[in-house]
Design a protein around this motif. Sequence first.
Motif, PDB file in Angstrom:
ATOM      1  N   PHE A 163       0.812  -1.222   0.000  1.00 56.97           N
ATOM      2  CA  PHE A 163       0.000   0.000   0.000  1.00 56.97           C
ATOM      3  C   PHE A 163       0.841   1.266   0.000  1.00 56.97           C
ATOM      4  CE2 PHE A 163      -0.341  -2.556   3.881  1.00 56.97           C
ATOM      5  CZ  PHE A 163       0.430  -1.831   4.781  1.00 56.97           C
ATOM      6  N   SER A 164       2.115   1.138  -0.321  1.00 54.42           N
ATOM      7  CA  SER A 164       2.984   2.301  -0.526  1.00 54.42           C
ATOM      8  C   SER A 164       3.331   2.370  -2.003  1.00 54.42           C
ATOM      9  CB  SER A 164       4.274   2.173   0.280  1.00 54.42           C
ATOM     10  OG  SER A 164       5.207   3.165  -0.117  1.00 54.42           O
ATOM     11  N   PRO A 165       3.159   3.541  -2.639  1.00 50.46           N
ATOM     12  CA  PRO A 165       3.455   3.627  -4.074  1.00 50.46           C
ATOM     13  C   PRO A 165       4.925   3.840  -4.397  1.00 50.46           C
ATOM     14  CG  PRO A 165       2.590   5.718  -3.312  1.00 50.46           C
ATOM     15  CD  PRO A 165       2.535   4.779  -2.138  1.00 50.46           C
ATOM     16  N   ARG A 166       5.800   3.727  -3.390  1.00 48.73           N
ATOM     17  CA  ARG A 166       7.212   3.983  -3.649  1.00 48.73           C
ATOM     18  C   ARG A 166       7.783   2.920  -4.594  1.00 48.73           C
ATOM     19  NH1 ARG A 166      10.985   0.767  -1.055  1.00 48.73           N
ATOM     20  NH2 ARG A 166      10.197  -0.617   0.583  1.00 48.73           N
ATOM     21  N   LEU A 167       8.793   3.294  -5.344  1.00 43.96           N
ATOM     22  CA  LEU A 167       9.481   2.360  -6.223  1.00 43.96           C
ATOM     23  C   LEU A 167      10.644   1.723  -5.481  1.00 43.96           C
ATOM     24  CD1 LEU A 167       9.555   4.404  -9.556  1.00 43.96           C
ATOM     25  CD2 LEU A 167       7.730   2.977  -8.594  1.00 43.96           C
ATOM     26  N   PHE A 168      10.968   0.497  -5.847  1.00 41.37           N
ATOM     27  CA  PHE A 168      12.085  -0.198  -5.224  1.00 41.37           C
ATOM     28  C   PHE A 168      12.837  -1.006  -6.281  1.00 41.37           C
ATOM     29  CE2 PHE A 168       8.138  -2.518  -4.599  1.00 41.37           C
ATOM     30  CZ  PHE A 168       8.422  -3.818  -4.974  1.00 41.37           C
ATOM     31  N   GLY A 169      14.077  -1.341  -5.967  1.00 43.24           N
ATOM     32  CA  GLY A 169      14.946  -1.978  -6.940  1.00 43.24           C
ATOM     33  C   GLY A 169      14.897  -3.493  -6.919  1.00 43.24           C
ATOM     34  N   ALA A 170      15.695  -4.081  -7.812  1.00 43.61           N
ATOM     35  CA  ALA A 170      15.680  -5.528  -7.985  1.00 43.61           C
ATOM     36  C   ALA A 170      16.168  -6.268  -6.752  1.00 43.61           C
ATOM     37  CB  ALA A 170      16.516  -5.899  -9.209  1.00 43.61           C
ATOM     38  N   GLU A 171      17.176  -5.724  -6.084  1.00 39.31           N
ATOM     39  CA  GLU A 171      17.684  -6.416  -4.897  1.00 39.31           C
ATOM     40  C   GLU A 171      16.639  -6.458  -3.789  1.00 39.31           C
ATOM     41  OE1 GLU A 171      20.281  -8.121  -4.749  1.00 39.31           O
ATOM     42  OE2 GLU A 171      21.349  -7.500  -6.546  1.00 39.31           O
ATOM     43  N   GLU A 172      15.908  -5.358  -3.600  1.00 36.84           N
ATOM     44  CA  GLU A 172      14.843  -5.379  -2.602  1.00 36.84           C
ATOM     45  C   GLU A 172      13.726  -6.317  -3.024  1.00 36.84           C
ATOM     46  OE1 GLU A 172      11.854  -2.453  -0.035  1.00 36.84           O
ATOM     47  OE2 GLU A 172      13.270  -1.556  -1.449  1.00 36.84           O
ATOM     48  N   ALA A 173      13.429  -6.343  -4.326  1.00 40.38           N
ATOM     49  CA  ALA A 173      12.410  -7.263  -4.824  1.00 40.38           C
ATOM     50  C   ALA A 173      12.785  -8.707  -4.521  1.00 40.38           C
ATOM     51  CB  ALA A 173      12.207  -7.072  -6.322  1.00 40.38           C
ATOM     52  N   ALA A 174      14.070  -9.001  -4.565  1.00 40.99           N
ATOM     53  CA  ALA A 174      14.528 -10.351  -4.237  1.00 40.99           C
ATOM     54  C   ALA A 174      14.330 -10.649  -2.753  1.00 40.99           C
ATOM     55  CB  ALA A 174      15.982 -10.526  -4.635  1.00 40.99           C
ATOM     56  N   THR A 175      14.639  -9.682  -1.884  1.00 41.38           N
ATOM     57  CA  THR A 175      14.451  -9.910  -0.454  1.00 41.38           C
ATOM     58  C   THR A 175      12.974 -10.043  -0.099  1.00 41.38           C
ATOM     59  OG1 THR A 175      14.366  -7.557   0.159  1.00 41.38           O
ATOM     60  CG2 THR A 175      16.538  -8.585   0.055  1.00 41.38           C
ATOM     61  N   LEU A 176      12.112  -9.407  -0.886  1.00 46.05           N
ATOM     62  CA  LEU A 176      10.672  -9.506  -0.662  1.00 46.05           C
ATOM     63  C   LEU A 176      10.078 -10.811  -1.199  1.00 46.05           C
ATOM     64  CD1 LEU A 176       9.662  -5.851  -1.624  1.00 46.05           C
ATOM     65  CD2 LEU A 176       9.504  -6.864   0.656  1.00 46.05           C
ATOM     66  N   GLY A 177      10.853 -11.544  -1.993  1.00 45.96           N
ATOM     67  CA  GLY A 177      10.364 -12.797  -2.557  1.00 45.96           C
ATOM     68  C   GLY A 177       9.729 -12.656  -3.919  1.00 45.96           C
ATOM     69  N   LEU A 178       9.682 -11.440  -4.468  1.00 47.06           N
ATOM     70  CA  LEU A 178       9.104 -11.253  -5.796  1.00 47.06           C
ATOM     71  C   LEU A 178      10.021 -11.786  -6.890  1.00 47.06           C
ATOM     72  CD1 LEU A 178       7.628  -7.636  -5.654  1.00 47.06           C
ATOM     73  CD2 LEU A 178       6.351  -9.748  -6.023  1.00 47.06           C
ATOM     74  N   VAL A 179      11.306 -11.658  -6.671  1.00 50.66           N
ATOM     75  CA  VAL A 179      12.314 -12.060  -7.651  1.00 50.66           C
ATOM     76  C   VAL A 179      13.125 -13.220  -7.085  1.00 50.66           C
ATOM     77  CG1 VAL A 179      14.459 -11.301  -8.776  1.00 50.66           C
ATOM     78  CG2 VAL A 179      12.452  -9.804  -8.756  1.00 50.66           C
ATOM     79  N   SER A 180      13.352 -14.237  -7.917  1.00 53.56           N
ATOM     80  CA  SER A 180      14.133 -15.394  -7.485  1.00 53.56           C
ATOM     81  C   SER A 180      15.624 -15.109  -7.543  1.00 53.56           C
ATOM     82  CB  SER A 180      13.815 -16.590  -8.387  1.00 53.56           C
ATOM     83  OG  SER A 180      12.425 -16.813  -8.476  1.00 53.56           O
ATOM     84  N   ARG A 181      16.035 -14.384  -8.607  1.00 57.20           N
ATOM     85  CA  ARG A 181      17.449 -14.092  -8.776  1.00 57.20           C
ATOM     86  C   ARG A 181      17.623 -12.827  -9.596  1.00 57.20           C
ATOM     87  NH1 ARG A 181      21.374 -17.173 -12.140  1.00 57.20           N
ATOM     88  NH2 ARG A 181      19.643 -18.585 -12.600  1.00 57.20           N
ATOM     89  N   VAL A 182      18.585 -12.012  -9.221  1.00 58.09           N
ATOM     90  CA  VAL A 182      18.933 -10.798  -9.956  1.00 58.09           C
ATOM     91  C   VAL A 182      20.215 -11.069 -10.728  1.00 58.09           C
ATOM     92  CG1 VAL A 182      19.491  -8.339  -9.785  1.00 58.09           C
ATOM     93  CG2 VAL A 182      17.888  -9.372  -8.156  1.00 58.09           C
ATOM     94  N   VAL A 183      20.198 -10.767 -12.021  1.00 57.97           N
ATOM     95  CA  VAL A 183      21.374 -11.030 -12.848  1.00 57.97           C
ATOM     96  C   VAL A 183      21.725  -9.791 -13.665  1.00 57.97           C
ATOM     97  CG1 VAL A 183      20.855 -13.493 -12.988  1.00 57.97           C
ATOM     98  CG2 VAL A 183      20.018 -11.961 -14.764  1.00 57.97           C
ATOM     99  N   ASP A 184      22.953  -9.736 -14.142  1.00 57.59           N
ATOM    100  CA  ASP A 184      23.375  -8.653 -15.017  1.00 57.59           C
ATOM    101  C   ASP A 184      22.504  -8.661 -16.269  1.00 57.59           C
ATOM    102  OD1 ASP A 184      25.782  -6.679 -15.650  1.00 57.59           O
ATOM    103  OD2 ASP A 184      25.348  -7.821 -17.483  1.00 57.59           O
ATOM    104  N   PRO A 185      22.093  -7.492 -16.762  1.00 62.50           N
ATOM    105  CA  PRO A 185      21.231  -7.462 -17.964  1.00 62.50           C
ATOM    106  C   PRO A 185      21.772  -8.272 -19.127  1.00 62.50           C
ATOM    107  CG  PRO A 185      21.330  -5.291 -16.982  1.00 62.50           C
ATOM    108  CD  PRO A 185      22.316  -6.136 -16.221  1.00 62.50           C
TER     109      PRO A 185
END
Length: 261
Positions: A163-185
């Motif tokens: 319920f917060s509209p703030r943007l967040f990066g890939a590393e935080e998305a990984a800690t939240l469980g949204l992303v399984s792995r972050v890799v170089d583009p």
Amino acid sequence: MTGIRCETDRRGVARLVLARPEKRNALDSAMIGALAETAGRLAGDSGVRVVVLSAEGPVFSAGGDLDWMRAQMAAESETRRREARALAMALKALNDLPKPLIGRVHGDAYGGGVGLMSVCDVVLAAAGTRFGLTETRLGLSPATIGPYVVERMGAARARQVFFSPRLFGAEEAATLGLVSRVVDPGALDAAIEDEVAAYLTAAPGAVAASKALVARLGSRVDEAAIEASIDALVARWETDEAEEGTRAFFEKRPPGWTRRE
């Protein structure tokens, strides 16, 4: 097919592509319908072993199409409910797909884009990708995607961003469980191929049965949760806040509730 491309290679790897780059792959009625139809077809195709969900253009998905959302503001309640249900059923069809669903995410993923990620079994994201559940900025809520986002993150982690509209990066998305792995583009496609290759060594029936077992043993999204999410979205569409939020967006001004120093 409107806003969607899907091709299957000789190995049985289906590439399901959001193909509306001129609109930042934002979801409208036609695209939502195409996603549901394609998911149903892939589910019944015994030749499909793995599905990779990706997107054309510089971003994965900007979420809900603003023209589509504005149309819901002017629609009758029954039309609003029908459109909300269509989105809910598209997400359910992807979530229930009896094949591994791998998300390839890059650029930006907002709102409905996060919902699409949340129905994937594995999500690989390029470093530098930005995420956000930005609906509350428009006076709305991430209702229809909610059951899948909360299941993916868990309630405690969802509270940090739902319920917060703030943007967040890939590393935080990984800690939240949204992303399984972050890799170089530059390594994203190779990483996707590694995930695909592993599934191609497994028996398709065993993979489907194992995926179904996870759904049964986990906190499965049931009919009651889906109906509650539809009710919640329709209710928000009918509020003064939603009207003000969408109007302010198109008029390129802050909404009335924005605090001014």
